[in-house]
Design a protein around this motif. Sequence first.
Motif, PDB file in Angstrom:
ATOM      1  N   VAL A 191      29.200  38.152  68.285  1.00  0.00           N
ATOM      2  CA  VAL A 191      29.876  39.294  68.901  1.00  0.00           C
ATOM      3  C   VAL A 191      28.839  40.197  69.555  1.00  0.00           C
ATOM      4  O   VAL A 191      27.862  40.596  68.911  1.00  0.00           O
ATOM      5  CB  VAL A 191      30.686  40.081  67.866  1.00  0.00           C
ATOM      6  N   LEU A 192      29.037  40.505  70.836  1.00  0.00           N
ATOM      7  CA  LEU A 192      28.161  41.388  71.589  1.00  0.00           C
ATOM      8  C   LEU A 192      28.947  42.591  72.082  1.00  0.00           C
ATOM      9  O   LEU A 192      30.172  42.656  71.925  1.00  0.00           O
ATOM     10  CB  LEU A 192      27.551  40.635  72.780  1.00  0.00           C
ATOM     11  N   GLU A 193      28.232  43.529  72.705  1.00  0.00           N
ATOM     12  CA  GLU A 193      28.902  44.696  73.282  1.00  0.00           C
ATOM     13  C   GLU A 193      28.361  45.013  74.660  1.00  0.00           C
ATOM     14  O   GLU A 193      27.173  44.804  74.946  1.00  0.00           O
ATOM     15  CB  GLU A 193      28.735  45.929  72.384  1.00  0.00           C
ATOM     16  N   GLY A 194      29.256  45.506  75.509  1.00  0.00           N
ATOM     17  CA  GLY A 194      28.904  46.013  76.825  1.00  0.00           C
ATOM     18  C   GLY A 194      29.805  47.191  77.126  1.00  0.00           C
ATOM     19  O   GLY A 194      30.588  47.620  76.273  1.00  0.00           O
ATOM     20  N   GLY A 231      34.924  52.698  80.916  1.00  0.00           N
ATOM     21  CA  GLY A 231      33.873  53.677  80.670  1.00  0.00           C
ATOM     22  C   GLY A 231      33.402  53.725  79.234  1.00  0.00           C
ATOM     23  O   GLY A 231      32.532  54.540  78.898  1.00  0.00           O
ATOM     24  N   LYS A 232      33.944  52.843  78.385  1.00  0.00           N
ATOM     25  CA  LYS A 232      33.598  52.863  76.968  1.00  0.00           C
ATOM     26  C   LYS A 232      33.041  51.510  76.529  1.00  0.00           C
ATOM     27  O   LYS A 232      33.279  50.491  77.171  1.00  0.00           O
ATOM     28  CB  LYS A 232      34.839  53.205  76.138  1.00  0.00           C
ATOM     29  N   PRO A 233      32.316  51.487  75.420  1.00  0.00           N
ATOM     30  CA  PRO A 233      31.818  50.207  74.904  1.00  0.00           C
ATOM     31  C   PRO A 233      32.962  49.320  74.434  1.00  0.00           C
ATOM     32  O   PRO A 233      33.967  49.823  73.899  1.00  0.00           O
ATOM     33  CB  PRO A 233      30.939  50.619  73.716  1.00  0.00           C
ATOM     34  N   ILE A 234      32.820  48.011  74.648  1.00  0.00           N
ATOM     35  CA  ILE A 234      33.784  47.063  74.108  1.00  0.00           C
ATOM     36  C   ILE A 234      33.037  45.896  73.478  1.00  0.00           C
ATOM     37  O   ILE A 234      31.956  45.519  73.905  1.00  0.00           O
ATOM     38  CB  ILE A 234      34.773  46.547  75.168  1.00  0.00           C
ATOM     39  N   SER A 235      33.641  45.337  72.444  1.00  0.00           N
ATOM     40  CA  SER A 235      33.097  44.154  71.790  1.00  0.00           C
ATOM     41  C   SER A 235      33.663  42.909  72.459  1.00  0.00           C
ATOM     42  O   SER A 235      34.784  42.924  72.974  1.00  0.00           O
ATOM     43  CB  SER A 235      33.483  44.144  70.307  1.00  0.00           C
ATOM     44  N   PHE A 236      32.901  41.821  72.428  1.00  0.00           N
ATOM     45  CA  PHE A 236      33.382  40.576  73.034  1.00  0.00           C
ATOM     46  C   PHE A 236      32.556  39.404  72.529  1.00  0.00           C
ATOM     47  O   PHE A 236      31.459  39.575  71.980  1.00  0.00           O
ATOM     48  CB  PHE A 236      33.291  40.632  74.566  1.00  0.00           C
ATOM     49  N   THR A 237      33.097  38.231  72.724  1.00  0.00           N
ATOM     50  CA  THR A 237      32.323  37.008  72.596  1.00  0.00           C
ATOM     51  C   THR A 237      32.218  36.405  73.994  1.00  0.00           C
ATOM     52  O   THR A 237      33.087  36.635  74.848  1.00  0.00           O
ATOM     53  CB  THR A 237      32.965  36.000  71.640  1.00  0.00           C
ATOM     54  N   ARG A 281      39.010  37.379  71.129  1.00  0.00           N
ATOM     55  CA  ARG A 281      38.387  36.481  70.157  1.00  0.00           C
ATOM     56  C   ARG A 281      37.511  37.230  69.174  1.00  0.00           C
ATOM     57  O   ARG A 281      37.463  36.897  67.987  1.00  0.00           O
ATOM     58  CB  ARG A 281      37.579  35.404  70.889  1.00  0.00           C
ATOM     59  N   ALA A 282      36.803  38.245  69.671  1.00  0.00           N
ATOM     60  CA  ALA A 282      35.976  39.057  68.766  1.00  0.00           C
ATOM     61  C   ALA A 282      36.861  39.783  67.760  1.00  0.00           C
ATOM     62  O   ALA A 282      36.546  39.848  66.564  1.00  0.00           O
ATOM     63  CB  ALA A 282      35.146  40.056  69.571  1.00  0.00           C
ATOM     64  N   GLN A 283      37.973  40.331  68.229  1.00  0.00           N
ATOM     65  CA  GLN A 283      38.889  41.038  67.337  1.00  0.00           C
ATOM     66  C   GLN A 283      39.515  40.091  66.320  1.00  0.00           C
ATOM     67  O   GLN A 283      39.659  40.439  65.144  1.00  0.00           O
ATOM     68  CB  GLN A 283      39.971  41.735  68.149  1.00  0.00           C
ATOM     69  N   GLN A 284      39.890  38.892  66.760  1.00  0.00           N
ATOM     70  CA  GLN A 284      40.491  37.938  65.833  1.00  0.00           C
ATOM     71  C   GLN A 284      39.505  37.524  64.757  1.00  0.00           C
ATOM     72  O   GLN A 284      39.857  37.418  63.578  1.00  0.00           O
ATOM     73  CB  GLN A 284      40.978  36.702  66.597  1.00  0.00           C
ATOM     74  N   CYS A 331      35.266  45.943  65.981  1.00  0.00           N
ATOM     75  CA  CYS A 331      35.543  45.262  67.255  1.00  0.00           C
ATOM     76  C   CYS A 331      36.804  45.780  67.940  1.00  0.00           C
ATOM     77  O   CYS A 331      37.443  45.057  68.697  1.00  0.00           O
ATOM     78  CB  CYS A 331      35.651  43.758  67.052  1.00  0.00           C
ATOM     79  N   GLY A 332      37.178  47.009  67.670  1.00  0.00           N
ATOM     80  CA  GLY A 332      38.371  47.570  68.281  1.00  0.00           C
ATOM     81  C   GLY A 332      39.651  47.242  67.553  1.00  0.00           C
ATOM     82  O   GLY A 332      40.738  47.587  68.028  1.00  0.00           O
TER      83      GLY A 332
END
Length: 266
Positions: free
Chosen positions: A36-39, A85-91, A121-124, A158-159
């Motif tokens: 899991v990364l963030e941007g 404009g906010k950070p989000i988690s993702f794969t 996917r990150a949230q799951q 992860c939100g």
Amino acid sequence: MRSRFLPEGRLLHTPENEAACASCDGLRRAMEEGTVLEGVAQLCDGAHNLLVSVGPFTGFLPREEAALGIAEGTTREIAILSRVGKPISFTVTGVAEGAPPQLTALEESEGVLRPRLSRRRAQQAALDAMLAGLHPGCILPAVVTHLESFGAFVDIGCGVPSLIGIENISVSRIPHPDQRFRVGQAIFAVVQELDPKLGRVYLTHRELLGTWAENAARFQAGMTVPGIVRGLKEYGAFVELTPNLSGLAERKSGLREGDRVSVYIK
């Protein structure tokens, strides 16, 4: 588990995240390992796809991958729009040259690397880990995302959203969660119940405020201290000294609930 699945924004500026997002090799390795990364979400297009700043790259996150429940229609579109404009988690789900066809002609003409991403996917992964590894009484870090009259919504990783009902925010009665929390505030919460079937984690906060005895130990007879009026009766006013300790004072004319007062401890 908690080191992998933090509330959004906690991972963004860590050395591990910045290193993984800095190169094609780092992104491909993250994709292979399911890291899991963030941007930061830069914009949301008309079809509600997100463009995400990922190190020196701009990633593409399709609408149906923007949050759990979007594809099924159980999550509102505001869950996507509010992330700009906010950070989000993702794969990372793909790393290839060129742009996906959903992007505009301007974006396609750039011909640069376009990582494909999935927040869903990150949230799951986060939710599955929490449902499998947590139990009632566990303490979690969380971030307040928005407030309603009935409670505070928080990001538990992860939100992934969870609700702390107003009755579980403090022992003292409060008219609105904004009396305790503010949006963006980092807090801790206690797992109250898990529902794997519905995929929900229910939380409480009041248990973290200390016992009545622990709160009362801070005060002694003869002190004058600040408080907040939380209730008015014919026989007196209930004044909150801490979120888990209230006292009864004589009622004065003009006094209203929510007033900040100074009281003398008899």
